[in-house]
Design a protein around this motif. Structure first.
Motif, short mmCIF file in Angstrom:
data_model
loop_
_atom_site.label_atom_id
_atom_site.label_comp_id
_atom_site.label_asym_id
_atom_site.label_seq_id
_atom_site.Cartn_x
_atom_site.Cartn_y
_atom_site.Cartn_z
N THR A 254 -0.81 66.77 33.65
CA THR A 254 -0.67 66.05 32.55
C THR A 254 -1.07 64.44 32.75
O THR A 254 -0.96 63.65 31.78
N ARG A 256 -3.40 61.48 32.81
CA ARG A 256 -4.42 61.02 32.07
C ARG A 256 -5.79 60.95 32.49
O ARG A 256 -5.95 60.24 33.69
N GLU A 282 0.64 63.20 28.02
CA GLU A 282 1.01 62.55 29.21
C GLU A 282 2.32 62.86 29.90
O GLU A 282 2.58 63.10 31.04
N ASP A 283 3.16 62.91 28.80
CA ASP A 283 4.71 63.10 29.32
C ASP A 283 4.86 64.63 29.62
O ASP A 283 4.71 65.42 28.76
N GLU A 285 7.48 66.53 30.11
CA GLU A 285 8.57 67.16 29.14
C GLU A 285 8.00 67.32 27.74
O GLU A 285 8.04 68.52 27.44
N LEU A 286 7.26 66.36 27.24
CA LEU A 286 6.63 66.70 25.89
C LEU A 286 5.44 67.77 26.11
O LEU A 286 5.48 68.59 25.15
#
Length: 324
Positions: A254, A256, A282-283, A285-286
């Protein structure tokens, strides 16, 4: 005496030379002042026209399918410039470029130079997007009656769109430029004004020298400069899909993308008016919770602002939609 005369002539020559240089400087200065003044008047005339008739603006700036991105780029993709779309495999970069093609076709002709995908494969994806039909069902031929109806409607819509595909094996940038300009001239004779060219993808173009005999960095630099030259000479906006190098993979799934992650990044970074990456959130978990979320990351915007546009990837329809 002779020496004095010789010296006098020499000094006279220097004085005449200097006087000529001064006059030339003034003349050049006046000439440039006139050029800048004429250009300023042209710009003012154009801005006045565009303010009075908003549709005039789309002759020089082509909007994107995503309103936020269009605002960030101060109107969209400009005629005479190159916009680069890049991303890791599976992040929807070609689909995003084809959505830009579909949007651009509302404002003029679009030429797609497909170096990777054959016309039928490309159009099949567009039929899925335009008809709202799951692409997997098209590939597996498990279509419902409603799907067939939607595909027929998609074909009718695509028939009306001024989009033209040139699917060719890897060509030199010179041959591509020549073929594109010939096609643009041919379409102009038929009343179609081509304003956008999409190239998929940049690293499949070969330079004038053969691969293997020139360093890849130099090769890609030549290609990048060639595309900018084509955009200016042909009077089109160019959307160029580009590959990433492997550096981005080493930073995690993830992470960037950066401009330095572009293969042949130096010259591309300098030449492109805008560089946009398709990426997962980028997160981590998200990204795990929202597997369909994608971001359009504007890493460079010569006329606008950098930042991100949150989108949702609708994989079955090969579409990126802005998150509301």
């Amino acid at each position: 005496g002779t020496n004095c005369v010789g010296l006098g002539v020499e000094m006279l020559g220097v004085l005449v030379e200097r006087e000529f240089d001064v006059h030339e400087e003034h003349a050049v200065g006046r000439h440039h002042e006139r050029e800048v003044g004429a250009a300023a008047n042209r710009v003012l005339d154009r801005l006045t026209r565009e303010a009075e008739h908003p549709e005039e603006r789309t002759k020089s700036v082509i909007p994107t399918p995503w309103p936020t991105l269009t605002r960030m780029l101060r109107g969209g993709c400009r005629i005479g410039e190159v916009v680069v779309i890049a991303g890791r495999p599976g992040t929807g970069k070609t689909a995003a470029a084809m959505q830009m093609v579909a949007e651009a076709s509302n404002y003029g002709g679009v030429l797609v130079v497909s170096l990777e995908m054959r016309t039928d494969a490309l159009v099949e994806r567009e039929m899925a997007r335009a008809g709202g039909v799951d692409h997997t069902r098209i590939a597996e031929l498990t279509l419902s009656q409603a799907d067939w109806r939607n595909l027929v409607m998609a074909v009718n819509a695509l028939e009306q769109a001024p989009v033209y595909v040139m699917d060719t094996p890897a060509l030199t940038i010179g041959k591509i430029a020549s073929a594109v300009r010939q096609k643009i001239a041919k379409l102009a004779a038929q009343g179609v004004v081509v304003r956008t060219v999409m190239v998929d993808y940049l690293q499949l173009i070969t330079a004038e020298a053969q691969r293997g005999r020139v360093e890849e960095t130099q090769l890609l630099a030549d290609i990048s400069k060639g595309l900018v030259s084509l955009a200016k000479l042909a009077g089109v906006a160019i959307i160029a899909v580009a590959q990433m190098n492997r550096n981005v993979e080493s930073r995690g799934e993830t992470a960037r993308p950066r401009m330095s992650d572009l293969r042949g990044s130096g010259q591309i970074e300098q030449d492109a008016a805008a560089i946009i990456f398709t990426a997962r959130p980028e997160d981590p978990e998200l990204a795990e919770i929202h597997q369909d979320w994608r971001d359009l990351v504007v890493a460079k915007a010569r006329h606008g602002v950098t930042g991100e546009v949150g989108c949702v990837w609708i994989g079955e329809r090969m579409t990126l939609e802005e998150r509301r």
